[in-house]
Write a protein that holds these residues in place. Structure first.
Motif, short mmCIF file in Angstrom:
data_model
loop_
_atom_site.label_atom_id
_atom_site.label_comp_id
_atom_site.label_asym_id
_atom_site.label_seq_id
_atom_site.Cartn_x
_atom_site.Cartn_y
_atom_site.Cartn_z
N THR A 92 44.72 33.40 53.81
CA THR A 92 43.43 34.06 54.01
C THR A 92 42.65 34.13 52.71
O THR A 92 41.53 33.63 52.61
CB THR A 92 43.62 35.48 54.56
N CYS A 93 43.23 34.74 51.70
CA CYS A 93 42.50 34.99 50.45
C CYS A 93 42.21 33.69 49.69
O CYS A 93 41.10 33.49 49.22
CB CYS A 93 43.28 35.93 49.55
N GLY A 94 43.21 32.86 49.56
CA GLY A 94 43.01 31.60 48.84
C GLY A 94 41.92 30.76 49.45
O GLY A 94 41.08 30.19 48.75
N GLN A 95 41.89 30.71 50.78
CA GLN A 95 40.86 29.95 51.48
C GLN A 95 39.50 30.62 51.29
O GLN A 95 38.48 29.96 51.12
CB GLN A 95 41.21 29.84 52.96
N LYS A 96 39.50 31.96 51.30
CA LYS A 96 38.25 32.69 51.10
C LYS A 96 37.67 32.40 49.72
O LYS A 96 36.48 32.19 49.57
CB LYS A 96 38.49 34.20 51.28
N PHE A 97 38.54 32.39 48.70
CA PHE A 97 38.06 32.07 47.35
C PHE A 97 37.43 30.68 47.34
O PHE A 97 36.35 30.49 46.80
CB PHE A 97 39.20 32.10 46.32
N LYS A 98 38.13 29.71 47.92
CA LYS A 98 37.65 28.33 47.87
C LYS A 98 36.31 28.15 48.56
O LYS A 98 35.47 27.40 48.09
CB LYS A 98 38.69 27.41 48.52
N THR A 99 36.10 28.84 49.68
CA THR A 99 34.85 28.64 50.41
C THR A 99 33.75 29.58 49.96
O THR A 99 32.62 29.15 49.73
CB THR A 99 35.07 28.80 51.93
N GLU A 100 34.05 30.85 49.81
CA GLU A 100 33.01 31.84 49.54
C GLU A 100 32.48 31.81 48.11
O GLU A 100 31.29 32.03 47.89
CB GLU A 100 33.50 33.25 49.88
N MET A 101 33.33 31.56 47.14
CA MET A 101 32.87 31.58 45.74
C MET A 101 31.82 30.51 45.50
O MET A 101 30.83 30.74 44.82
CB MET A 101 34.03 31.40 44.77
N LEU A 102 32.03 29.34 46.05
CA LEU A 102 31.08 28.24 45.82
C LEU A 102 29.84 28.34 46.71
O LEU A 102 28.90 27.59 46.53
CB LEU A 102 31.77 26.90 45.96
N LYS A 103 29.84 29.28 47.66
CA LYS A 103 28.65 29.53 48.47
C LYS A 103 27.65 30.40 47.73
O LYS A 103 26.49 30.46 48.11
CB LYS A 103 29.02 30.22 49.78
N ILE A 104 28.10 31.08 46.69
CA ILE A 104 27.20 31.92 45.91
C ILE A 104 26.22 31.01 45.20
O ILE A 104 26.62 30.15 44.41
CB ILE A 104 27.98 32.80 44.90
N LYS A 105 24.95 31.20 45.49
CA LYS A 105 23.91 30.34 44.91
C LYS A 105 24.01 30.37 43.39
O LYS A 105 24.05 31.43 42.78
CB LYS A 105 22.54 30.82 45.35
N GLY A 106 24.08 29.20 42.79
CA GLY A 106 24.11 29.07 41.34
C GLY A 106 25.50 28.98 40.74
O GLY A 106 25.65 28.60 39.59
N VAL A 107 26.54 29.31 41.51
CA VAL A 107 27.91 29.20 40.98
C VAL A 107 28.31 27.74 41.00
O VAL A 107 28.27 27.09 42.04
CB VAL A 107 28.91 30.06 41.79
N LYS A 108 28.68 27.24 39.83
CA LYS A 108 29.06 25.83 39.70
C LYS A 108 30.56 25.64 39.84
O LYS A 108 31.02 24.67 40.42
CB LYS A 108 28.61 25.30 38.35
#
Length: 118
Positions: free
Chosen positions: A47-63
């Motif tokens: 759950t968490c690992g997948q959330k990090f992978k998808t949600e972090m890079l959805k944040i506008k401007g996060v490279k």
């Protein structure tokens, strides 16, 4: 004559590319955000690992981001023209995790797996 014109063109083009490179470097910021992880496998957690992978890079401007589960930190690389540190911290909070002084959103925290809660 042709040689000096060619040199001038090369110089102008070089300066153009160099100035674009320098301005791009200035917009990329690095921030280390302290969090609190309750388990020792958050990066690999289904759950968490997948959330990090998808949600972090959805944040506008996060490279790019790195999660150090031992140090309990996120290292975030972001474009400062597209986002700011407070917005990133709030997005991490909405995932259910603390982000420095921004506490985890209670509703998001409750949706985490049992192993990821205290």
């Amino acid at each position: 004559m042709k040689n000096s014109i060619l040199k001038s063109i090369v110089l102008v083009v070089s300066l153009f590319f160099f100035s674009n490179f320098v301005s791009a470097q200035k917009t990329t910021q690095k921030a280390v955000i302290k969090t609190f992880l309750h388990c020792d496998h958050c990066k690999e957690c289904e759950t968490c690992g997948q959330k990090f992978k998808t949600e972090m890079l959805k944040i506008k401007g996060v490279k790019m981001y790195e999660l150090d589960d031992k140090a309990m930190t996120f290292t975030i690389y972001y474009n400062s023209k597209k986002t700011n540190l407070q917005t990133i911290k709030e997005a991490i909070s909405k995932m259910g995790y603390d982000a420095d002084e921004v506490k985890a959103d209670p509703e998001a925290y409750e949706s985490l797996d049992g192993c990821c809660k205290a």
